[in-house]
Design a protein around this motif. Sequence first.
Motif, PDB file in Angstrom:
ATOM      1  N   ARG A 159       0.793  -1.230   0.000  1.00  0.00           N
ATOM      2  CA  ARG A 159       0.000   0.000   0.000  1.00  0.00           C
ATOM      3  C   ARG A 159       0.822   1.276   0.000  1.00  0.00           C
ATOM      4  NH1 ARG A 159      -5.241  -1.444   1.952  1.00  0.00           N
ATOM      5  NH2 ARG A 159      -5.303  -3.588   2.729  1.00  0.00           N
ATOM      6  N   GLY A 160       2.077   1.187   0.434  1.00  0.00           N
ATOM      7  CA  GLY A 160       2.876   2.395   0.609  1.00  0.00           C
ATOM      8  C   GLY A 160       2.717   2.951   2.009  1.00  0.00           C
ATOM      9  N   VAL A 161       3.709   3.691   2.469  1.00  0.00           N
ATOM     10  CA  VAL A 161       3.692   4.217   3.838  1.00  0.00           C
ATOM     11  C   VAL A 161       2.526   5.172   4.057  1.00  0.00           C
ATOM     12  CG1 VAL A 161       4.932   5.669   5.498  1.00  0.00           C
ATOM     13  CG2 VAL A 161       6.166   3.923   4.222  1.00  0.00           C
ATOM     14  N   ALA A 162       2.280   6.052   3.096  1.00  0.00           N
ATOM     15  CA  ALA A 162       1.238   7.060   3.279  1.00  0.00           C
ATOM     16  C   ALA A 162      -0.144   6.441   3.437  1.00  0.00           C
ATOM     17  CB  ALA A 162       1.248   8.037   2.106  1.00  0.00           C
ATOM     18  N   ALA A 163      -0.411   5.372   2.689  1.00  0.00           N
ATOM     19  CA  ALA A 163      -1.758   4.795   2.674  1.00  0.00           C
ATOM     20  C   ALA A 163      -1.990   3.746   3.755  1.00  0.00           C
ATOM     21  CB  ALA A 163      -2.050   4.178   1.305  1.00  0.00           C
TER      22      ALA A 163
END
Length: 203
Positions: A26-30
């Motif tokens: 998902r990625g760190v931000a999400a």
Amino acid sequence: MARVRLSVEERREELLRAAIEQIEARGVAAVRIADVAAALGVSNALVLYHFSTKEKLVAAAFTHAAADDLAHLRKLLGRRTTALRRLRSAVRWYAPTGQAKGWRLWIEGWAVALREPTLKEVTLDLDRQWKAAITEVIAEGVAAGEFRCPDPTGTALRLTALLDGLAVQMTSYAGAGAVSRTRAQQWVDEAVGRELGLSPTAF
């Protein structure tokens, strides 16, 4: 069926591995605490009990991933064989054409590290230790007469830069005209050969 009761360390390990998988996906931000909890079928409160904020969970996940990668690198470089074989094993594993997992994780980590001092220190430490280990095995090869390399530190820096750059190309642009695995491997082998005074086929 009731979940097996884990020790504190076992539970932290489970949570960190789940966090790594979720960050890669998902990625760190999400990524959210809820995503990690759902992946394991546990409550958000349990995750927060071990890691009081998302930021602390993310930092711990990257630290855990770095420790795993360094442990595997030391295992490859600690074998009782020639410097050439040890270096080849390490490069083959680390290269985006090899068996190393987690390039998505580290590309994500590099991006977030631009703004997060804690992650910057984790990624910098991994980078320093990787370069130091490669420098050491190259220096051992020079001392044993296997390599001709006047600057092992510079060689380690250049090889790492090539491998990291190829990883970004092949991971970020997969299936969209990215460098092929075959060509990337050829470039890596040629670069190592030039740096160490080896024939094109020796590596």
